[in-house]
Design an enzyme around this catalytic site. Sequence first.
Site, mmCIF file in Angstrom:
data_model
loop_
_atom_site.group_PDB
_atom_site.id
_atom_site.type_symbol
_atom_site.label_atom_id
_atom_site.label_comp_id
_atom_site.label_asym_id
_atom_site.label_seq_id
_atom_site.Cartn_x
_atom_site.Cartn_y
_atom_site.Cartn_z
ATOM 1 N N GLU A 296 -9.046 6.393 -4.993
ATOM 2 C CA GLU A 296 -7.964 6.809 -4.081
ATOM 3 C C GLU A 296 -8.111 8.265 -3.655
ATOM 4 O OE1 GLU A 296 -3.942 6.021 -5.424
ATOM 5 O OE2 GLU A 296 -3.950 4.068 -4.449
ATOM 6 N N HIS A 323 -24.307 -8.212 -21.656
ATOM 7 C CA HIS A 323 -24.574 -9.639 -21.510
ATOM 8 C C HIS A 323 -24.025 -10.165 -20.194
ATOM 9 C CE1 HIS A 323 -25.884 -9.858 -25.754
ATOM 10 N NE2 HIS A 323 -25.053 -8.830 -25.860
ATOM 11 N N LYS A 440 0.871 -1.583 3.056
ATOM 12 C CA LYS A 440 2.279 -1.546 2.629
ATOM 13 C C LYS A 440 3.192 -1.920 3.789
ATOM 14 C CE LYS A 440 2.008 2.097 -0.874
ATOM 15 N NZ LYS A 440 2.446 3.445 -1.228
#
Length: 463
Positions: A296, A323, A440
Amino acid sequence: MNMKESLRLDTPYVLDDHLGDHRLTRADLTDLEPQVRTILKEIASERKHGKHRFRDLPQLRLQVGEIKELVTDYRPSTDNMLVLGIGGSALGNIALQTALNSPVYNLLPDDRRRGPRLFVLDNVDPIACEAVFQYAGWDWSRTLVNVISKSGETAETSAQFLIVRDRLIKALGEKAARERIVVTTDAAQGTMRSIVQQEKYRSLTVPDGVGGRFSVLSPVGLFSAAMCGIDIEALLAGAASMDEPVSDTHPAENIAARIAMIHYLYEQRGKPMHVMMSYSQQLKDLADWYRQLYAESLGKIRPNDGKCVGPTPIKALGATDQHSQVQLYREGPNDKVFTFLQVDNFPNDPRIPRAFDGIEAMQYLGRSEKGTLGGLLNAEKTATELALLASQRPSLTVHFPRVNEHTVGQFLYLYEAVIPIMGKLYGIDPYDQPAVELGKRLTFHFMGRKGYEEPPKEIGKQP
Ligand code: PA5
């Protein structure tokens, strides 16, 4: 045991000859130093004029007294604590809890826990939220809710708050429900502050001029930590002890500047992927916190030339991801720089027993001088580091002498201090996040918020 042992940064596998064309030279670093020296001086001077306010949080110890009072008042009556928040209003809380309390903390019986069970609801996933609401709902009178939102306008947090408040009221009535809610929000602005005033909730303050992702060392992160028995004084003292090392205006002596220079130089040279790989389960959520901090803060359009800049932070966990990811890390695109988090001393480190004489695949583990789980984990870290080096993949290591409040405080402060240095190297503002706004506003549109009836204009411009 010296609780004041400090973090250490090791960078040999940035300069090593085995890296071939993928190594940095001392000259690469020294060439950048004059620019970084100027940046460090600028930051020092800007701090004096009220910028970079997060840098003062450990020294200011904002509301530590109020937090302790709240803990005294609430801990005896609280079995479960719900933190409602997202992004910078949640990731620090999660990281502190994972690092500084037992991995099975929530499963421990009451007399073995240092405080209430902690649930940080940083999503609006219905199944996950409802499960926690139902768990807390066995006895809402012994649940404490900490709503955290700097803006006081965040849809996810508001939705959680509305549901929890409703359940509290249904279970306990208006008055008792009110007493089980503590709000952490801006001192004066935003919807949550108005609601605090209207409902007379107890509250804490998100400090002015401190963005969410820089707020872990403020009441945002400190309250839930203190409720769960974390020594917030030691955490702040650890963070404060990092102030001087990251204020040194000689880049080569400044640990934050060294990280910033290495990361910046590699990003500029075709390694935009910055993997933080913790070889400690306790530190894994610090890597998650770092991911938000870098993403951000640094992923921006540079105003000067309109170029999209910034590294892509990635989290990984050793040995688990050996792994899963290491195949890619060694043979996939050589576009990554790795930061390992390594713990030098584990206080509880089970010895691997010797058994099965004659079966070497079992015997060596218990026979080895390093034959503990921590010994194996750290051997695997060194193995991965060298295996990456063999494939010309650079790495650095942040050593935690041990994981405690002091070193975790140092780590948080260190990585926060890296950000303005990198921000200035990139020529961007690390403190805003303009690109998250469109999503938003669209959410408000889809959810029918008044004033957002029309979809945002930017969408119309999309092909
Ligand atoms: O770092 C940030 O600024 C963001 O991640 C915010 O913390 C996040 O969007 C939540 O915002 P708020 O605390 O205003 O609810």
